[in-house]
Design an enzyme around this catalytic site. Sequence first.
Site, PDB file in Angstrom:
ATOM      1  N   SER A 108       0.824  -1.213   0.000  1.00 37.94           N
ATOM      2  CA  SER A 108       0.000   0.000   0.000  1.00 37.94           C
ATOM      3  C   SER A 108       0.857   1.261   0.000  1.00 37.94           C
ATOM      4  O   SER A 108       1.633   1.501  -0.911  1.00 37.94           O
ATOM      5  CB  SER A 108      -0.946  -0.048   1.202  1.00 37.94           C
ATOM      6  OG  SER A 108      -1.900   0.967   1.158  1.00 37.94           O
ATOM      7  N   ASP A 245      -2.511   6.115  -3.539  1.00 38.84           N
ATOM      8  CA  ASP A 245      -1.341   5.553  -2.872  1.00 38.84           C
ATOM      9  C   ASP A 245      -0.813   4.402  -3.721  1.00 38.84           C
ATOM     10  O   ASP A 245      -1.272   4.189  -4.839  1.00 38.84           O
ATOM     11  CB  ASP A 245      -1.684   5.105  -1.450  1.00 38.84           C
ATOM     12  CG  ASP A 245      -2.769   4.031  -1.414  1.00 38.84           C
ATOM     13  OD1 ASP A 245      -3.519   3.942  -2.394  1.00 38.84           O
ATOM     14  OD2 ASP A 245      -2.864   3.303  -0.411  1.00 38.84           O
ATOM     15  N   ASP A 247      -1.079   1.164  -3.905  1.00 42.64           N
ATOM     16  CA  ASP A 247      -1.949   0.135  -4.478  1.00 42.64           C
ATOM     17  C   ASP A 247      -3.304   0.689  -4.885  1.00 42.64           C
ATOM     18  O   ASP A 247      -4.196  -0.068  -5.261  1.00 42.64           O
ATOM     19  CB  ASP A 247      -2.115  -1.041  -3.510  1.00 42.64           C
ATOM     20  CG  ASP A 247      -2.934  -0.696  -2.276  1.00 42.64           C
ATOM     21  OD1 ASP A 247      -2.998   0.496  -1.915  1.00 42.64           O
ATOM     22  OD2 ASP A 247      -3.498  -1.629  -1.664  1.00 42.64           O
ATOM     23  N   ASP A 249      -5.879   1.999  -3.380  1.00 44.69           N
ATOM     24  CA  ASP A 249      -7.143   1.841  -2.672  1.00 44.69           C
ATOM     25  C   ASP A 249      -7.522   3.117  -1.925  1.00 44.69           C
ATOM     26  O   ASP A 249      -8.550   3.173  -1.250  1.00 44.69           O
ATOM     27  CB  ASP A 249      -7.123   0.632  -1.729  1.00 44.69           C
ATOM     28  CG  ASP A 249      -6.091   0.740  -0.606  1.00 44.69           C
ATOM     29  OD1 ASP A 249      -5.307   1.713  -0.592  1.00 44.69           O
ATOM     30  OD2 ASP A 249      -6.062  -0.168   0.248  1.00 44.69           O
TER      31      ASP A 249
END
Length: 447
Positions: A108, A245, A247, A249
């Site tokens: 992340s 960010d 990843d 999400d």
Amino acid sequence: MALFGTDGVRGLANGPLTADLALTLAQATAVVLGQGRIAEARRAAGKRLTAVIGRDPRISGHFLSAAVEAGLASSGVDVLDAGTLPTPATAFLIGDIDADFGVMISASHNPAPDNGIKIFARGGVKLPDVVEQRIEEAMSGPKLQPTGGAVGRVIRFADAEDRYVIHLLASLPHRLDGLHVVVDCAHGAASGVSPETFRNAGAKVTVIGADPDGININEGVGSTHLRGLAAEVVRVGADIGIAHDGDADRCLAVDADGNVIDGDQIMAILAVSMKQRGVLREDTLVATVMSNLGLHRAMAEHGIRVETTAVGDRYVLERMNEGGFSLGGEQSGHVIMSRFATTGDGVLTGLHLCAEMARTGKSLAELASVMTVFPQVLVNVRGVERARAEDADVQDAVARASAALGLGGRVLLRPSGTEPMIRVMVEATTQDEAERIAGELAEVVRG
């Protein structure tokens, strides 16, 4: 110490998070998630189970995804390798093709040396704590070891990105024609798919942070570093900036003047829009205890109820599922729109935020004015055990501060779940007052 944290298994790649651990974790996942009525019916029909794997572009994702694929295939699971895609894309694809489960390799917003393994069940939903515990226990137990034609295949998921983009575009209530959007992809998983989708939706797109080299993910860009995005929006005269960010999400935004619009403000805009359009189920928004007092007040003014959970998007999602609610999220930019996603989706959120601008003809600043942000100060008091928050002198100090703030603020003490630390959060009508009271409470907590 538990292997799973609040969002999967995470750690320094080739430190605690090794290829051996990834392979063993994948084998245990095949054992645990290979149980159940649907899985047994598939095997009885002579079919192998199927899993989708995605990853963000950090360099360690290559050997970790290879280890996970090896663990699954050696357990008789067919693996569809989706390559580099956002976490919410992997979750979506699991449900879209009716896979049995899926795995995302990502840390992340963490720096490049870290990585993580997130496991999703059928339908692309995060695993309950009890299932994670069963997987952890299964790591030391017997493995599935089929032979011959019963072993799994590793197959490239050739149209993974196209499926996800089509899904995102189909979700939009309004096209983005006429909007100029700057997209910051954090040199992460959204570097290809996010700019493409915004363009396909009709927006003029300027892109930054979309040159991943495996080691620059989140480095001075993305939702944790908004200064560059704000400067670029002002420089090119864009209407809005969207930040993801690593990843993707998460979604945070900046308006045309470079002012940051956080997750609370985004949720306020979307909640009001969804209520007006009759798609906000039960007229309810789900948020965490860290969401700003201004969000609660704005929602009350618009007849929207706020359900509050502990910090963590998994707890937000649990409450949304329990109540059948359609919108929830966190101040950090994890926004869940349950009609279209099973987890936070930064690309989806950014698209719908822009769609509301296009639908109403209002600027982002005008839309964000629906909520007055109370000054919020957070002090981390380290070296203090969680029980300290319950001591009488601390509770007395909190009560006095709360009484002094009245309806013009609030106090929250939150022990850390991972280290000896207590977070002191104070909201007030002025920054000076918030800082003063937070400082005073922090001193009491220190004892």
